[in-house]
Motif scaffolding. Structure first.
Motif, PDB file in Angstrom:
ATOM      1  N   VAL A   1       5.305   1.405   3.237  1.00  0.00           N
ATOM      2  CA  VAL A   1       4.218   1.654   2.295  1.00  0.00           C
ATOM      3  C   VAL A   1       4.678   1.473   0.847  1.00  0.00           C
ATOM      4  O   VAL A   1       3.978   0.875   0.031  1.00  0.00           O
ATOM      5  N   GLN A   2       5.889   1.980   0.534  1.00  0.00           N
ATOM      6  CA  GLN A   2       6.363   1.952  -0.859  1.00  0.00           C
ATOM      7  C   GLN A   2       6.516   0.530  -1.378  1.00  0.00           C
ATOM      8  O   GLN A   2       6.423   0.285  -2.577  1.00  0.00           O
ATOM      9  N   ALA A   3       6.772  -0.411  -0.486  1.00  0.00           N
ATOM     10  CA  ALA A   3       7.033  -1.785  -0.924  1.00  0.00           C
ATOM     11  C   ALA A   3       5.747  -2.534  -1.278  1.00  0.00           C
ATOM     12  O   ALA A   3       5.793  -3.590  -1.911  1.00  0.00           O
ATOM     13  N   ILE A   4       4.608  -1.974  -0.867  1.00  0.00           N
ATOM     14  CA  ILE A   4       3.365  -2.739  -0.980  1.00  0.00           C
ATOM     15  C   ILE A   4       2.855  -2.834  -2.426  1.00  0.00           C
ATOM     16  O   ILE A   4       2.508  -3.919  -2.896  1.00  0.00           O
ATOM     17  N   ASP A   5       2.844  -1.696  -3.143  1.00  0.00           N
ATOM     18  CA  ASP A   5       2.311  -1.706  -4.505  1.00  0.00           C
ATOM     19  C   ASP A   5       3.007  -2.720  -5.421  1.00  0.00           C
ATOM     20  O   ASP A   5       2.327  -3.467  -6.134  1.00  0.00           O
ATOM     21  N   PRO A   6       4.355  -2.758  -5.414  1.00  0.00           N
ATOM     22  CA  PRO A   6       5.022  -3.756  -6.260  1.00  0.00           C
ATOM     23  C   PRO A   6       4.600  -5.196  -5.943  1.00  0.00           C
ATOM     24  O   PRO A   6       4.366  -5.991  -6.856  1.00  0.00           O
ATOM     25  N   ILE A   7       4.445  -5.503  -4.645  1.00  0.00           N
ATOM     26  CA  ILE A   7       4.052  -6.867  -4.251  1.00  0.00           C
ATOM     27  C   ILE A   7       2.671  -7.208  -4.817  1.00  0.00           C
ATOM     28  O   ILE A   7       2.471  -8.261  -5.409  1.00  0.00           O
ATOM     29  N   LEU A   8       1.749  -6.261  -4.651  1.00  0.00           N
ATOM     30  CA  LEU A   8       0.374  -6.527  -5.097  1.00  0.00           C
ATOM     31  C   LEU A   8       0.260  -6.488  -6.622  1.00  0.00           C
ATOM     32  O   LEU A   8      -0.525  -7.231  -7.207  1.00  0.00           O
ATOM     33  N   ASN A   9       1.080  -5.631  -7.265  1.00  0.00           N
ATOM     34  CA  ASN A   9       1.098  -5.609  -8.731  1.00  0.00           C
ATOM     35  C   ASN A   9       1.516  -6.957  -9.298  1.00  0.00           C
ATOM     36  O   ASN A   9       0.952  -7.440 -10.284  1.00  0.00           O
ATOM     37  N   GLU A  10       2.492  -7.554  -8.625  1.00  0.00           N
ATOM     38  CA  GLU A  10       2.962  -8.855  -9.083  1.00  0.00           C
ATOM     39  C   GLU A  10       1.850  -9.900  -8.959  1.00  0.00           C
ATOM     40  O   GLU A  10       1.606 -10.694  -9.866  1.00  0.00           O
ATOM     41  N   LEU A  11       1.168  -9.839  -7.836  1.00  0.00           N
ATOM     42  CA  LEU A  11       0.057 -10.761  -7.584  1.00  0.00           C
ATOM     43  C   LEU A  11      -1.027 -10.594  -8.648  1.00  0.00           C
ATOM     44  O   LEU A  11      -1.599 -11.554  -9.158  1.00  0.00           O
ATOM     45  N   LYS A  12      -1.269  -9.332  -9.011  1.00  0.00           N
ATOM     46  CA  LYS A  12      -2.307  -9.015 -10.005  1.00  0.00           C
ATOM     47  C   LYS A  12      -1.940  -9.598 -11.366  1.00  0.00           C
ATOM     48  O   LYS A  12      -2.763 -10.223 -12.027  1.00  0.00           O
ATOM     49  N   GLN A  13      -0.666  -9.394 -11.750  1.00  0.00           N
ATOM     50  CA  GLN A  13      -0.238  -9.894 -13.058  1.00  0.00           C
ATOM     51  C   GLN A  13      -0.250 -11.419 -13.120  1.00  0.00           C
ATOM     52  O   GLN A  13      -0.629 -12.005 -14.120  1.00  0.00           O
ATOM     53  N   LYS A  14       0.151 -12.041 -12.004  1.00  0.00           N
ATOM     54  CA  LYS A  14       0.292 -13.500 -12.038  1.00  0.00           C
ATOM     55  C   LYS A  14      -1.030 -14.248 -11.894  1.00  0.00           C
ATOM     56  O   LYS A  14      -1.305 -15.181 -12.622  1.00  0.00           O
ATOM     57  N   HIS A  15      -1.855 -13.832 -10.916  1.00  0.00           N
ATOM     58  CA  HIS A  15      -3.003 -14.690 -10.589  1.00  0.00           C
ATOM     59  C   HIS A  15      -4.355 -13.985 -10.530  1.00  0.00           C
ATOM     60  O   HIS A  15      -5.377 -14.600 -10.735  1.00  0.00           O
ATOM     61  N   PHE A  16      -4.369 -12.712 -10.177  1.00  0.00           N
ATOM     62  CA  PHE A  16      -5.655 -12.068  -9.896  1.00  0.00           C
ATOM     63  C   PHE A  16      -5.810 -10.819 -10.764  1.00  0.00           C
ATOM     64  O   PHE A  16      -5.496  -9.709 -10.343  1.00  0.00           O
ATOM     65  N   ALA A  17      -6.309 -11.012 -11.969  1.00  0.00           N
ATOM     66  CA  ALA A  17      -6.396  -9.907 -12.934  1.00  0.00           C
ATOM     67  C   ALA A  17      -7.307  -8.781 -12.430  1.00  0.00           C
ATOM     68  O   ALA A  17      -7.112  -7.611 -12.771  1.00  0.00           O
ATOM     69  N   ASP A  18      -8.304  -9.141 -11.613  1.00  0.00           N
ATOM     70  CA  ASP A  18      -9.266  -8.120 -11.163  1.00  0.00           C
ATOM     71  C   ASP A  18      -8.872  -7.505  -9.814  1.00  0.00           C
ATOM     72  O   ASP A  18      -9.688  -6.856  -9.157  1.00  0.00           O
ATOM     73  N   LEU A  19      -7.622  -7.727  -9.400  1.00  0.00           N
ATOM     74  CA  LEU A  19      -7.206  -7.272  -8.063  1.00  0.00           C
ATOM     75  C   LEU A  19      -7.265  -5.748  -7.941  1.00  0.00           C
ATOM     76  O   LEU A  19      -6.786  -5.016  -8.802  1.00  0.00           O
ATOM     77  N   GLU A  20      -7.875  -5.266  -6.860  1.00  0.00           N
ATOM     78  CA  GLU A  20      -7.821  -3.834  -6.538  1.00  0.00           C
ATOM     79  C   GLU A  20      -7.520  -3.672  -5.063  1.00  0.00           C
ATOM     80  O   GLU A  20      -7.835  -4.556  -4.257  1.00  0.00           O
ATOM     81  N   TRP A  21      -6.872  -2.549  -4.716  1.00  0.00           N
ATOM     82  CA  TRP A  21      -6.505  -2.353  -3.306  1.00  0.00           C
ATOM     83  C   TRP A  21      -6.328  -0.876  -2.966  1.00  0.00           C
ATOM     84  O   TRP A  21      -6.142  -0.055  -3.861  1.00  0.00           O
ATOM     85  N   HIS A  22      -6.422  -0.564  -1.692  1.00  0.00           N
ATOM     86  CA  HIS A  22      -6.117   0.778  -1.199  1.00  0.00           C
ATOM     87  C   HIS A  22      -5.753   0.689   0.283  1.00  0.00           C
ATOM     88  O   HIS A  22      -6.183  -0.235   0.985  1.00  0.00           O
ATOM     89  N   GLN A  23      -4.983   1.680   0.737  1.00  0.00           N
ATOM     90  CA  GLN A  23      -4.622   1.709   2.159  1.00  0.00           C
ATOM     91  C   GLN A  23      -5.848   2.134   2.961  1.00  0.00           C
ATOM     92  O   GLN A  23      -6.684   2.895   2.485  1.00  0.00           O
ATOM     93  N   THR A  24      -5.960   1.608   4.183  1.00  0.00           N
ATOM     94  CA  THR A  24      -7.161   1.886   4.957  1.00  0.00           C
ATOM     95  C   THR A  24      -6.807   2.082   6.434  1.00  0.00           C
ATOM     96  O   THR A  24      -5.767   1.620   6.892  1.00  0.00           O
ATOM     97  N   GLN A  25      -7.658   2.823   7.143  1.00  0.00           N
ATOM     98  CA  GLN A  25      -7.419   3.077   8.570  1.00  0.00           C
ATOM     99  C   GLN A  25      -7.925   1.904   9.402  1.00  0.00           C
ATOM    100  O   GLN A  25      -9.038   1.449   9.187  1.00  0.00           O
TER     101      GLN A  25
END
Lengths: 316, 244
Positions: A266-290
């Motif tokens: 779980v801890q590794a996920i936020d950094p990966i998606l943060n990078e994606l947000k900064q580089k290509h997808f400024a409006d990126l949002e996410w949350h963990q889901t069941q």
């Protein structure tokens, strides 16, 4: 509680195609048991074996305590069957169809009216209309009435809601709940995952094999990986980007969000998606889901597809 | 914004029954437009008019810049259509189906074969080009039907319940094809009974008893009807009942 359907090691071949492999499960009286699987999974073959229309190659099955081979004539009087294809008489009216089925089973509409009443009141305005001229939802309701008119102990519904709009589907399932309360056992197949959640237990079936049997609320216990809902306005680009990440096992559209399954902690996920947000997808949002039933089913499906790498065209 | 479909009070009556009642809307180039409604709401009738297959009782529409009543042939050349009972020839092979449909649109044999290789290659289906369509699984037939609807490179493609009855992965693979086509500038006009698929559309219209009751982005519709899913929106509109 009584066992309404008992299936033991059933197999069926058509030529080289194995439609069913060692299927076994039981359905109790008053239980709604869902067969969840895609087209060609073997659902209809199982229905035909249990309704005594074809014979299995191997294994035994009992319906209402009777053997599907020896006691087929008795079984037919005690079950209701709604096949996948609409098989009422298109050029008979609603009322004529219902009368026809009642007569065949030596009963009358009046005798078991209480069973079909809720459904029939919706059909009544159209009772003089030929069945072929009804809308999809109405056809399904009429077919259900015809399958119920002789007060069956076990009801077999083969994809009763395929091609039916969401409102009519919801109404159809409300009726099934009522029939369950009458003690009728229901074996129902569906390609709609939201309907799977309404069953007491479900079996996920693919290529003639049962992948998993469980109550719908427990089915997500087998899910592997962490499921993250991700969203951006650039959906198409985001799917491609997520699928390209080595940490992502799969990514699919899921309603409003994309569902990406991460193999990492779980801890590794936020950094990966943060990078994606900064580089290509400024409006990126996410949350963990069941994971829901559909997620589980898709994971089991892709595992079983990976298991047999032969992509041979198969006969239905 | 380039408009590729525009209708003005488009209406179709069958006897006393008004199947499509003065519907007015526009669809932009490259848009994925979801056309939703309950069974019998009038979707297929509206779609058949837009495809030039059925004459309106009154009202008008233009598709790809052509009048659907006066220029039906030009309309047909510029659109692709995949019907719910997709019209593949089951007893022809995959390749023969390509050659047949290509021939109907007067494509040269060479062009057909080139596109066949390209399209089947992308689908990973080259190994079945000589198989009878009847022998293919439903999900493959659906992808094949989509490819055939796209064979003559139409500007707009109409998809009438393209994903019924297949497993959730195959359904999403089909939507990958839709996204890709839209990304390349093709306009997608699609009907579906899967409400998760409604969320994949850029805009969605919901038809009730022949009338368009709502038309907006999925996000705005959810906000407008104060519900968290398109299923909720649909349930509210189509029968006036809440899911909650």
């Amino acid at each position: 509680m009584q066992t309404a359907i008992s299936i033991n090691n059933i197999s069926k071949h058509y030529g080289e195609i194995q439609a069913l492999k060692n299927i076994g499960f039981e359905v109790e009286e008053g239980e709604i048991f869902g067969l969840i699987g895609p087209d060609g999974a073997g659902k209809s073959s199982l229905f035909r074996i249990l309704t005594t229309l074809i014979l299995a190659d191997e294994g035994e099955a009992e319906v209402a305590g009777l053997d599907v081979k020896k006691d087929y004539m008795t079984i037919r009087q005690r079950i209701g069957y709604m096949p996948g294809k609409f098989s009422l008489y298109q050029d008979l009216t609603v009322q004529e169809n219902l009368n026809f089925f009642a007569t065949i089973f030596k009963t009358s509409i009046q005798e078991n009216y209480h069973l079909i009443k809720d459904i029939y009141v919706q059909l009544e305005p159209f009772k003089k209309r030929p069945a072929g001229k009804l809308s999809g939802g109405m056809k399904q309701k009429l077919a259900l009435c015809c399958a119920l008119i002789h007060k069956p102990e076990v009801l077999f519904l083969d994809e009763p809601t395929t091609g039916v709009d969401p409102v009519s589907r919801k109404e159809f399932w409300q009726m099934l709940k009522k029939l369950k309360q009458e003690g009728i056992a229901i074996l129902v197949s569906t390609p709609y995952m939201d309907e799977a959640a309404l069953c007491d237990r479900i079996a996920l079936i693919q290529k003639g094999e049962i992948l998993k049997i469980a109550p719908p609320e427990n089915i997500n216990q087998v899910y592997k990986g962490r499921l993250i809902s991700v969203k951006s306005k650039k959906t198409y680009e985001l799917i491609q980007a997520l699928r390209a990440l080595p940490q992502v096992a799969s990514c699919y559209a899921f309603g409003e969000f994309l569902n990406a399954t991460f193999k990492t902690d779980v801890q590794a996920i936020d950094p990966i998606l943060n990078e994606l947000k900064q580089k290509h997808f400024a409006d990126l949002e996410w949350h963990q889901t069941q994971p829901g039933i559909e997620n589980v089913f898709m994971q089991l499906l892709s595992q079983s597809q990976a298991d047999d790498s032969s992509i041979k065209a198969q006969k239905r | 914004m380039e408009v590729v479909i525009s209708t003005d009070k488009l209406t179709k009556k069958f006897g006393d029954f008004v199947a499509t009642n003065e519907i007015t809307f526009e669809v932009a180039k490259g848009e994925i437009f979801g056309f939703l409604g309950a069974n019998g709401a009038g979707k297929t009738t509206a779609m058949r008019m837009l495809c030039g297959l059925l004459k309106p009782s009154y009202g008008s529409a233009s598709v790809a810049g052509f009048d659907i009543e006066k220029q039906t042939e030009q309309v047909k050349q510029n659109i692709g259509y995949m019907s719910q009972k997709f019209s593949l020839y089951e007893d022809l092979t995959v390749k023969e189906n390509f050659r047949f449909y290509g021939g109907v649109y007067k494509l040269k044999r060479q062009v057909i074969d080139q596109r066949l290789n390209e399209m089947l290659g992308n689908l990973g289906m080259l190994n079945v080009e000589n198989s009878l369509v009847a022998s293919l699984p439903l999900g493959w037939k659906q992808k094949l039907a989509f490819s055939l609807a796209m064979l003559h490179r139409p500007k707009i493609v109409f998809l009438d319940e393209p994903t019924g009855g297949v497993d959730p992965i195959t359904r999403r693979q089909f939507w990958d094809l839709i996204y890709e086509a839209a990304h390349n500038g093709v306009t997608i006009f699609v009907t579906t009974h899967y409400m998760d698929e409604a969320e994949y559309c850029d805009r969605v219209s919901i038809m009730v008893d022949g009338v368009i009751k709502a038309l907006d982005t999925p996000e705005n519709l959810r906000k407008q009807f104060e519900t968290d899913s398109m299923d909720g929106v649909f349930q509210l509109l189509a029968r006036g009942t809440s899911t909650k």
